[in-house]
Structures are given as C-alpha cells and as structure tokens.
Design a protein around this motif. Structure first.
Motif, PDB file in Angstrom:
ATOM      1  N   PHE A  39       0.661  -1.153  -0.103  1.00 25.47           N
ATOM      2  CA  PHE A  39      -0.017  -0.177   0.071  1.00 25.47           C
ATOM      3  C   PHE A  39       0.790   1.111  -0.039  1.00 25.47           C
ATOM      4  O   PHE A  39       0.475   2.219  -0.959  1.00 25.47           O
ATOM      5  N   LEU A  40       1.936   1.298   0.952  1.00 25.03           N
ATOM      6  CA  LEU A  40       2.698   2.573   1.039  1.00 25.03           C
ATOM      7  C   LEU A  40       3.520   2.752  -0.315  1.00 25.03           C
ATOM      8  O   LEU A  40       3.663   3.783  -0.816  1.00 25.03           O
ATOM      9  N   VAL A  41       4.187   1.679  -1.017  1.00 25.53           N
ATOM     10  CA  VAL A  41       4.916   1.731  -2.140  1.00 25.53           C
ATOM     11  C   VAL A  41       3.881   2.240  -3.234  1.00 25.53           C
ATOM     12  O   VAL A  41       4.396   3.077  -3.972  1.00 25.53           O
ATOM     13  N   ALA A  42       2.713   1.622  -3.526  1.00 28.60           N
ATOM     14  CA  ALA A  42       1.692   2.227  -4.471  1.00 28.60           C
ATOM     15  C   ALA A  42       1.335   3.578  -4.164  1.00 28.60           C
ATOM     16  O   ALA A  42       1.377   4.332  -5.157  1.00 28.60           O
ATOM     17  N   MET A  43       1.148   4.046  -3.077  1.00 31.83           N
ATOM     18  CA  MET A  43       0.691   5.290  -2.755  1.00 31.83           C
ATOM     19  C   MET A  43       1.639   6.262  -2.947  1.00 31.83           C
ATOM     20  O   MET A  43       1.669   7.411  -3.719  1.00 31.83           O
ATOM     21  N   PHE A  44       3.055   5.832  -2.618  1.00 27.36           N
ATOM     22  CA  PHE A  44       4.183   6.884  -2.810  1.00 27.36           C
ATOM     23  C   PHE A  44       4.582   7.103  -4.359  1.00 27.36           C
ATOM     24  O   PHE A  44       4.766   8.079  -4.810  1.00 27.36           O
ATOM     25  N   ALA A  45       4.502   5.806  -4.838  1.00 27.45           N
ATOM     26  CA  ALA A  45       4.942   5.854  -6.268  1.00 27.45           C
ATOM     27  C   ALA A  45       3.848   6.496  -7.082  1.00 27.45           C
ATOM     28  O   ALA A  45       4.176   7.163  -8.022  1.00 27.45           O
TER      29      ALA A  45
END
Length: 396
Positions: free
Chosen positions: A146-152
């Motif tokens: 979730f965090l990777v998808a949100m930041f990316a």
C-alpha cells in the motif's frame, strides 16, 4: 507510515496481549514525524537533495529501532525497509539510493545480533504459533504494498504534471518564437513599403493635378483622391507597426467604455448586427487601438465566411469581472482538424490573396497579454463563434 507503526503496536498489546514497551516503541515514529514535518516547513519543495537523503537515513534507523524492540528479524514488518528504498529511487540520486539500500541491508542484519525477543514470534521457529507469524507477514506485505503504491503513484502524478507543464511551456515558447518572426517580418515590410507608397502618392497627386488642368472627367480626380487617401491610411498603419512592433503592450492602456470599442467596427461594417445593451458602466483598461483591431479582425473573418453581412453579429456580454466580445456567423463552419490549426501563423483556408492567416494569431496573442482569453467554437454547416474575453473595471 509512523502512524501505522504506532497503531499496529497498540493493537498487538491490546488485542493479542503481547508485551511491548510502547513508550520506547513510540519514540522512533515520533522522531520520523517531527523530522519530516521540519523538512517540509523549513525547506519546502526545493530542499537540497543531501538534506532529504539524510532524512531517509534517519527514517531507516528509526525503523530499525522499532524492529529491535519488537522481535528483531522475526518481526514480519521488516518488509517496510523496501518502502524507503522504493521511494528513494524516485527522489534521490542513484549513488544515494544504493547507499540507502546498503544501509538498510546492514540495519536488517544487525537485527540478528541485537533485538528484544518476543515469545509469540520465537515459537514460529519451534513449530508452534505459526499462524500469528504468517498473519503478520501477510499484513506486513499488504502495508508495504500500500505504501509503495501510494508513494509511487504520488510521484508519478507529480512527474506527469511536470511533463504537462513543460509541454505547455514549449508550446508557449514556440508561439513567442513565431510572433517574434512576425514582428521582424512586419518591421521589414514597413521599411520596404514606405518607398513604393511614396511613389504611388506622388503619382496620384500628379494625376489629380493633370485631371484638374486638362478638364478630364471628374471621376479621374475622384479616383486619384481615393488613391491618396488609401495611401495615407497605409502609411498610418505602417507607422503604428514601426512604433509598436506588433506588441499591444507597447501601446498605452486607457480606460474606455466597452461599447465604445466597437464604434470603429460599426462604421466600417454597417451591415453587421450589433448589440451592447446593459453595458453603460462597464469599462476596460486596455490598449484601445489594439483591441479595436482585434475586433475588426474577428468581424472580417466572419464576413469572409458568410454570404451576407446580415448573417454576422457582434455582441458584448459582461459577467464575472470580464467583458466578452462575441462574433457569430452562419457560414460553413470548420472541421475539428481545421479548428486545431486555426491561429497558427500563415494557416488559412481562404483563397490566395484574401488572407494570410495572421488575424486569429494576433487576437489570441492580445488576449493572453492582457490576461484575457480567446476561444473559437465551430460546427460544420452551422457557423462559427469567436469569443474574446478581457478583464474589466467599472467607471465611477
């Protein structure tokens, strides 16, 4: 991310009844929050890359401290190291990203040497309590994803906005380059045309004098006078071109009533329908001559596209702090492809000798320089509407 760490630790203590030193665990996420807030407020979007890299390093160390207090290498949330590395790859330089990757690897390796063991996670290696550990791995993977998808996704959105901004800037620069070429062309034409116009004026004067002395038909004298008047008009136009350099901003702006701006057009195009009701107190602070020329250019295009002047109308509307000059015709209209190219220098659908394709370009340039807007709406077979909108003031 810091809030998620605190919430996870609280849930583990309250619902899974696992003993965690919440006070010590909370220190690292709070440091993460404070340093990131400080970075945002003091440096802004133009923060130095070394400073941002330093905050990444601090975040990785804070995560390591939390993991050391909550099971070390057995804590399934060690996947969060990948969030830092992924985000750094889109922001930092390549050497800085590699350095952060090496640091994260070293920090994860240190967890095997120094950590506070948790019995529920240690039982995983003894064949007991496997479900808790696997559930933690699953949740940790979901949080990291979730965090990777949100930041990316956020970074990708910013990059797309930047690309669109660059494209708009390139288009604006291209328009300015074309306009600069037109200015040079206009200055050269003004210089070159002075001589032949002077010759025509002298010849017309001699012709008028000969007609008066020889008693020729009065029509000859009238024609010669017409030639001289038109020559003088051409000279005035060339004089304005040489003074203003085709730049509307070179003309001094004056406050003028909106309906007064169409008076010249009313005289030059008597067959066109005009409407300006309800605009007694509406005024514009603009270079008057440039705006009058723009309105006349719009009308001339509409008349060229129409069979009868009665099919063309000019109206004025005032709303939301702007005055709009609307020119409508009932001509053949334009296709979507033609509409995309209208306003490009020397693009015209008129027959040779009837237009150079510069009128719409100059109208659009004027609107942009005065903080207004210019729009063209056209439907094939139904006609075209040109809308020039300019900001207003109110006469007192």
């Amino acid at each position: 991310m810091a809030a998620g760490q605190l919430l996870t630790a609280w849930i583990v203590v309250q619902f899974l009844h696992i003993d965690l030193p919440l006070g010590w665990v909370a220190i690292a996420p709070l440091v993460t929050v404070l340093t990131n807030l400080w970075l945002t407020r003091t440096s802004g979007p133009a923060a130095e890359q070394k400073l941002i890299a330093g905050v990444f390093v601090l975040d990785a160390l804070c995560l390591t401290a939390v993991l050391m207090l909550t099971g070390g290498p057995n804590n399934p949330f060690s996947l969060l190291y990948l969030v830092h590395i992924t985000l750094s790859a889109t922001i930092l330089t390549r050497p800085q990203t590699w350095a952060l990757g090496v640091l994260s690897t070293a920090c994860f390796g240190s967890l095997f040497l120094w950590y506070r063991p948790i019995a529920a996670l240690e039982m995983h290696h003894q064949g007991e309590g496997v479900n808790l550990h696997l559930a933690g791995m699953w949740i940790g993977f979901g949080v990291a994803s979730f965090l990777v998808a949100m930041f990316a996704g956020k970074i990708s959105e910013l990059l797309r906005d930047r690309e669109e901004s660059l494209l708009r800037m390139q288009e604006e620069l291209a328009r300015k380059d074309r306009l600069a070429s037109l200015v040079t062309l206009a200055a050269g034409a003004a210089h070159e045309l002075n001589t032949p116009l002077g010759t025509i004026a002298i010849a017309a004067k001699e012709l008028e004098r000969y007609a008066a002395q020889s008693g020729c038909d009065s029509a000859v004298a009238e024609d010669s006078q017409l030639i001289r008047r038109e020559v003088e008009r051409c000279r005035e136009i060339l004089q304005r071109m040489s003074v203003s350099g085709a730049e509307p901003s070179a003309e001094v702006s004056t406050t003028v009533a909106a309906r007064d701006l169409i008076q010249t057009a009313v005289c030059r195009f008597p067959g066109v329908r005009f409407a300006s009701e309800g605009l007694i107190n509406t005024a514009l602070t603009v270079p008057r001559h440039a705006v009058e020329q723009a309105i006349e250019a719009m009308l001339k295009n509409a008349l060229d596209a129409s069979r009868d002047a009665a099919d063309v109308s000019l109206s004025i509307q005032a709303e939301r702090g702007a005055v709009s000059f609307l020119v409508e015709d009932r001509g053949a209209g334009m296709s979507a492809e033609t509409l995309r190219h209208v306003g490009e220098p020397f693009f015209t659908t008129k027959e040779p000798g009837k237009g150079m394709g510069l009128g719409i370009l100059l109208v659009r340039t004027l609107a942009e320089r005065l903080g207004g807007d210019f729009q063209l709406e056209s439907v094939e077979g139904e006609g075209t509407r040109a809308i020039l909108s300019l900001p207003t003031t109110v006469l007192r």
